[in-house]
Motif scaffolding. Structure first.
Motif, PDB file in Angstrom:
ATOM      1  N   GLY A  32      -7.082  -4.518   4.138  1.00  0.00           N
ATOM      2  CA  GLY A  32      -6.239  -4.396   2.945  1.00  0.00           C
ATOM      3  C   GLY A  32      -6.914  -4.496   1.654  1.00  0.00           C
ATOM      4  N   TYR A  33      -6.303  -4.609   0.379  1.00  0.00           N
ATOM      5  CA  TYR A  33      -7.098  -4.790  -0.539  1.00  0.00           C
ATOM      6  C   TYR A  33      -7.940  -6.029  -0.826  1.00  0.00           C
ATOM      7  CZ  TYR A  33      -3.243  -1.514  -1.831  1.00  0.00           C
ATOM      8  OH  TYR A  33      -2.346  -0.463  -1.673  1.00  0.00           O
TER       9      TYR A  33
ATOM     10  N   TYR B  46      -8.411   2.914  -7.734  1.00  0.00           N
ATOM     11  CA  TYR B  46      -7.045   3.557  -7.748  1.00  0.00           C
ATOM     12  C   TYR B  46      -7.078   4.629  -8.684  1.00  0.00           C
ATOM     13  CZ  TYR B  46      -5.623  -0.922  -5.502  1.00  0.00           C
ATOM     14  OH  TYR B  46      -5.855  -2.027  -4.777  1.00  0.00           O
TER      15      TYR B  46
ATOM     16  N   HIS C  66       0.824  -1.134  -0.025  1.00  0.00           N
ATOM     17  CA  HIS C  66       0.085  -0.009   0.079  1.00  0.00           C
ATOM     18  C   HIS C  66       0.776   1.417   0.031  1.00  0.00           C
ATOM     19  CE1 HIS C  66      -3.372   2.713   0.927  1.00  0.00           C
ATOM     20  NE2 HIS C  66      -2.651   3.204   1.824  1.00  0.00           N
TER      21      HIS C  66
ATOM     22  N   SER D 170       0.688   3.891  -3.056  1.00  0.00           N
ATOM     23  CA  SER D 170       0.431   5.281  -2.700  1.00  0.00           C
ATOM     24  C   SER D 170       1.375   6.439  -3.028  1.00  0.00           C
ATOM     25  CB  SER D 170       0.031   5.337  -1.209  1.00  0.00           C
ATOM     26  OG  SER D 170      -0.959   4.524  -0.676  1.00  0.00           O
TER      27      SER D 170
ATOM     28  N   ARG E 227      -6.857   2.595   2.168  1.00  0.00           N
ATOM     29  CA  ARG E 227      -6.485   1.684   2.846  1.00  0.00           C
ATOM     30  C   ARG E 227      -7.380   1.182   3.659  1.00  0.00           C
ATOM     31  NH1 ARG E 227      -4.430  -2.738   3.925  1.00  0.00           N
ATOM     32  NH2 ARG E 227      -2.561  -3.233   4.958  1.00  0.00           N
TER      33      ARG E 227
END
Length: 440
Positions: free
Chosen positions: A107-108, A118, A92, A96, A103
């Motif tokens: 997490g993702y 994004y 991340h 970033s 965030r």
């Protein structure tokens, strides 16, 4: 040295070093500082590829179309791409540097059918704008296989696994003068309408703006400088369609393609309502009613105008997407999970459900598509059953539902027709799913 690929190779514009000169966060030292000492060069290459894909708007987020989606199955996709094995904190932090992205606690991850979005940071967009707008030098072009290894340029843009009875050059020749002429048109539209955010195609429900068109043409210009034209590489999709491998004319909006090729020896051919035509033909062959579908095909513009007036929707062309959704197993449910709900909202869909003409069409399509799936060819391997379409592509019926099965069958017949026509059509240069670019 050239080679003929069994599976697809993807053309890659190597922007890493040129972009690093304009974006210090891509330097080896910065990547090592934020992401750790391992896989530094791999991560630099992948991040350069990611921001280029986002600049091109290759994988737009469903709810925020100017953002990118990288995840489809949870955290592992992006972590694997950047070779992180931990919880994702460093991943991340690294991402970033280039993207604005939330965030989340876990997490993702994939949540409620909506992936993380994004958005390129403004200074990254500015660096890419500067690279593609100001550089007059060609950039290195690499041809990459699925496992990431480099190969010589292919002699055929179509991989041999597709079994297509013709070949296409891996590059569509194009001159800088044509790209510059198209750019001049877009800049004149900005002068006329006063804003780059004006829709590129005002009659269509699309997030694509003139600014996006300018961005795409800048990319075209760099490809022409570096390769002598636009890449024309394909990958075989699960339905048998030949989709784009990397940057391709297929990724350009039709309006941009017309600007690029107007006055040339090439014409953009498009099969009108291919899935609907296949549906009606199957009705005649198998024996299910297609009266409503035939009436719709004969008067699409009138149907779209009537439905648009019924719900007060400003763009009748949007109903093309609605009827395409219906013929591939979609529904008229008034929720955001359906194409109808996302385009017209709950109130609009409820009004459409009261229209007797649309209801009759929907009922006929449901009956016909069920019959199509019942009659489709199948092969059995052990306990598994595979649906076989007209170009020999298989679909596991246990893993894919009704909508996927309908699309698989219709796309196979569409591709069979396109391949037959392209085998004898003059000067075919590039394929466009349900059409092609070729000589008039």
């Amino acid at each position: 040295m050239y080679f003929s690929p069994l599976i697809h190779v993807t053309p890659h514009l190597d922007i890493l070093e040129a972009l690093t000169e304009r974006l210090s966060d891509l330097s080896p030292e910065r990547i090592r500082q934020v992401g750790g000492r391992k896989h530094v060069e791999h991560r630099r290459q992948e991040l350069a590829a990611m921001v280029s894909e986002s600049y091109e708007n290759r994988s737009p987020h469903r709810d925020k179309p100017w953002s990118t989606t990288f995840e489809t199955k949870g955290a592992r996709g992006l972590l694997s791409r950047l070779r992180f094995s931990d919880s994702g904190d460093r991943c991340h932090a690294l991402v970033s540097l280039f993207y604005d992205c939330e965030r989340r606690k876990r997490g993702y991850f994939f949540k409620r059918d909506v992936t993380t979005d994004y958005s390129l940071k403004p200074h990254v967009v500015a660096a890419l704008d500067h690279l593609f707008q100001s550089s007059d030098d060609p950039l290195p072009v690499r041809w990459i296989t699925k496992d990431g290894s480099s190969r010589p340029p292919p002699i055929d843009g179509i991989p041999s696994e597709a079994g297509v009875p013709f070949a296409l050059a891996p590059v569509v020749p194009l001159t800088l003068a044509r790209v510059d002429n198209a750019l001049d048109h877009l800049h004149s539209w900005v002068d006329e309408w006063g804003a780059e955010e004006t829709p590129l195609s005002p009659t269509r429900n699309s997030h694509l703006s003139i600014a996006h068109g300018i961005r795409m043409l800048r990319l075209c210009r760099q490809w022409v400088r570096s390769l002598g034209g636009i890449p024309n590489a394909y990958r075989l999709e699960s339905t048998g369609r030949l989709g784009p491998a990397g940057f391709h004319l297929l990724r350009l909006p039709q309006r941009l393609r017309r600007l690029l090729f107007t006055g040339s020896s090439l014409v953009d051919f498009d099969l009108s309502s291919s899935f609907w035509s296949v549906f009606v033909s199957l009705g005649l062959a198998i024996g299910f009613p297609t009266e409503r579908a035939s009436a719709y095909l004969d008067a699409k513009v009138e149907h779209h105008a009537a439905w648009s007036a019924l719900i007060g929707h400003p763009r009748p062309d949007d109903f093309k997407r609605l009827t395409l959704s219906l013929i591939t197993g979609g529904s008229l449910a008034p929720t955001s999970r359906t194409a109808a709900g996302r385009m017209f909202g709950r109130a609009g869909v409820l009004l459409l459900r009261e229209d007797p003409c649309l209801n009759a069409l929907y009922a006929e399509v449901r009956q016909g598509t069920q019959r199509i799936v019942q009659e489709a060819a199948r092969v059995h391997e052990g306990k598994e059953t595979f649906l076989l379409n007209a170009v020999g592509q298989r679909l596991n019926t246990a893993e894919k539902g009704f909508r996927s099965q309908v699309s698989h069958i219709l796309a196979g017949l569409e591709q069979l027709a396109v391949r037959e026509m392209c085998s004898s059509a003059p000067g075919v240069t590039a394929l466009m799913y349900d059409g092609w670019l070729g000589s008039p």
